[in-house]
Design an enzyme around this catalytic site. Sequence first.
Site, PDB file in Angstrom:
ATOM      1  N   ASN A   1       0.865  -1.186   0.000  1.00  0.00           N
ATOM      2  CA  ASN A   1       0.000   0.000   0.000  1.00  0.00           C
ATOM      3  C   ASN A   1       0.897   1.231   0.000  1.00  0.00           C
ATOM      4  O   ASN A   1       1.485   1.567   1.020  1.00  0.00           O
ATOM      5  CB  ASN A   1      -0.906  -0.025   1.241  1.00  0.00           C
ATOM      6  N   TRP A   2       0.971   1.866  -1.155  1.00  0.00           N
ATOM      7  CA  TRP A   2       1.913   2.979  -1.299  1.00  0.00           C
ATOM      8  C   TRP A   2       1.402   4.300  -0.721  1.00  0.00           C
ATOM      9  O   TRP A   2       2.145   5.286  -0.685  1.00  0.00           O
ATOM     10  CB  TRP A   2       2.258   3.174  -2.779  1.00  0.00           C
ATOM     11  N   LYS A   3       0.118   4.356  -0.408  1.00  0.00           N
ATOM     12  CA  LYS A   3      -0.458   5.610   0.127  1.00  0.00           C
ATOM     13  C   LYS A   3      -0.136   6.767  -0.828  1.00  0.00           C
ATOM     14  O   LYS A   3      -0.124   6.552  -2.040  1.00  0.00           O
ATOM     15  CB  LYS A   3       0.055   5.871   1.546  1.00  0.00           C
TER      16      LYS A   3
ATOM     17  N   HIS B   1      -9.526   1.621   4.661  1.00  0.00           N
ATOM     18  CA  HIS B   1      -8.241   1.707   5.364  1.00  0.00           C
ATOM     19  C   HIS B   1      -8.414   2.635   6.571  1.00  0.00           C
ATOM     20  O   HIS B   1      -9.143   3.625   6.501  1.00  0.00           O
ATOM     21  CB  HIS B   1      -7.149   2.233   4.423  1.00  0.00           C
TER      22      HIS B   1
ATOM     23  N   GLU C   1      -6.645   4.887   7.759  1.00  0.00           N
ATOM     24  CA  GLU C   1      -6.330   6.301   7.507  1.00  0.00           C
ATOM     25  C   GLU C   1      -7.530   7.003   6.878  1.00  0.00           C
ATOM     26  O   GLU C   1      -7.813   8.167   7.176  1.00  0.00           O
ATOM     27  CB  GLU C   1      -5.078   6.416   6.623  1.00  0.00           C
TER      28      GLU C   1
ATOM     29  N   GLU D   1      -5.897  -5.012  10.164  1.00  0.00           N
ATOM     30  CA  GLU D   1      -4.828  -4.051  10.436  1.00  0.00           C
ATOM     31  C   GLU D   1      -5.093  -3.335  11.762  1.00  0.00           C
ATOM     32  O   GLU D   1      -5.846  -2.349  11.794  1.00  0.00           O
ATOM     33  CB  GLU D   1      -4.773  -3.012   9.317  1.00  0.00           C
TER      34      GLU D   1
ATOM     35  N   GLY E   1       2.421   1.657  10.656  1.00  0.00           N
ATOM     36  CA  GLY E   1       3.440   2.695  10.560  1.00  0.00           C
ATOM     37  C   GLY E   1       4.125   3.017  11.880  1.00  0.00           C
ATOM     38  O   GLY E   1       4.803   4.024  12.004  1.00  0.00           O
TER      39      GLY E   1
ATOM     40  N   SER F   1       3.198  -2.971  10.137  1.00  0.00           N
ATOM     41  CA  SER F   1       4.651  -3.100  10.284  1.00  0.00           C
ATOM     42  C   SER F   1       5.191  -4.459   9.838  1.00  0.00           C
ATOM     43  O   SER F   1       6.092  -5.017  10.473  1.00  0.00           O
ATOM     44  CB  SER F   1       5.056  -2.778  11.728  1.00  0.00           C
TER      45      SER F   1
ATOM     46  N   GLY G   1       2.699  -1.327   4.214  1.00  0.00           N
ATOM     47  CA  GLY G   1       2.899   0.080   3.899  1.00  0.00           C
ATOM     48  C   GLY G   1       4.369   0.393   3.686  1.00  0.00           C
ATOM     49  O   GLY G   1       4.932   0.147   2.625  1.00  0.00           O
ATOM     50  N   GLY G   2       5.008   0.913   4.735  1.00  0.00           N
ATOM     51  CA  GLY G   2       6.384   1.411   4.653  1.00  0.00           C
ATOM     52  C   GLY G   2       7.361   0.491   3.931  1.00  0.00           C
ATOM     53  O   GLY G   2       8.133   0.935   3.067  1.00  0.00           O
TER      54      GLY G   2
END
Length: 246
Positions: free
Chosen positions: A9-11, A91, A93, A163, A169, A208, A229-230
Amino acid sequence: MRKPIIIGNWKMHKTCKETIDFIQEVEPYLNDHCTYGIAAPFTALKDACNHAQKLVVAAQNCHYEDHGAFTGEISVGMLKETGVTYCIVGHSERRQMFNESDEAVNLKVKALLANGIIPIVCVGESLEAFESGKTNEVVEGQIAKDLKDLDTEDIKKLVVAYEPIWAIGTGKSATKEIAEATIATIRQAIAKMYGDVSEEVRIQYGGSVKAENIKDYLAMPDIDGALIGGASLKADSFKAIIEATK
Ligand code: PEP
């Protein structure tokens, strides 16, 4: 059996050029153990679909209406034209920063399924809910609302991502035992609504995940991949994740 699915997930990261460079670097390392994919920003989806061969491409959001006065929104029909085959919905966010409700998630899931795009439905509890032992209550409530009134045949196609918000993150990940137990609860919640097809739903863990811990999660019986993500942003790091899944 369920084939694990690993999605980066590149956001709000990566231009079209950066997307193409990433895909060209990663494609030769893909294997058939898992389905691998990227959820790129809207602007890079068409380029991603044109360059990806094995990687699947996901959007990160959609609107549930076909068209209309919704400034800044993107419909499922518009997504379909880019060639994406998956779309993340709900998501945390988006739930937290853009007030995405369970009712909206449910409408998005229906719109995506009606257009042949597979939803990746995110659920998960806050730190406060986790610390007060309310994880199951939260995810069961989200599943009941987000997956309401769907066709049993469509349920089989779904991807759900568990999640925990406190693990996104933050560098803190849920233990494989906690992730497994919650994902098993999510599967039971789906079974309560739709019966045995719950066994066909792929349920990812997200929070993570990196090359160092992905194997632990994939070894658990109910965990069918990861939403990352990251650690999905750099080609080298994503390649290390792919390598670890062999
Ligand atoms: C995410 O945003 O879906 C996520 C899991 O992020 P990270 O891997 O960085 O925790």
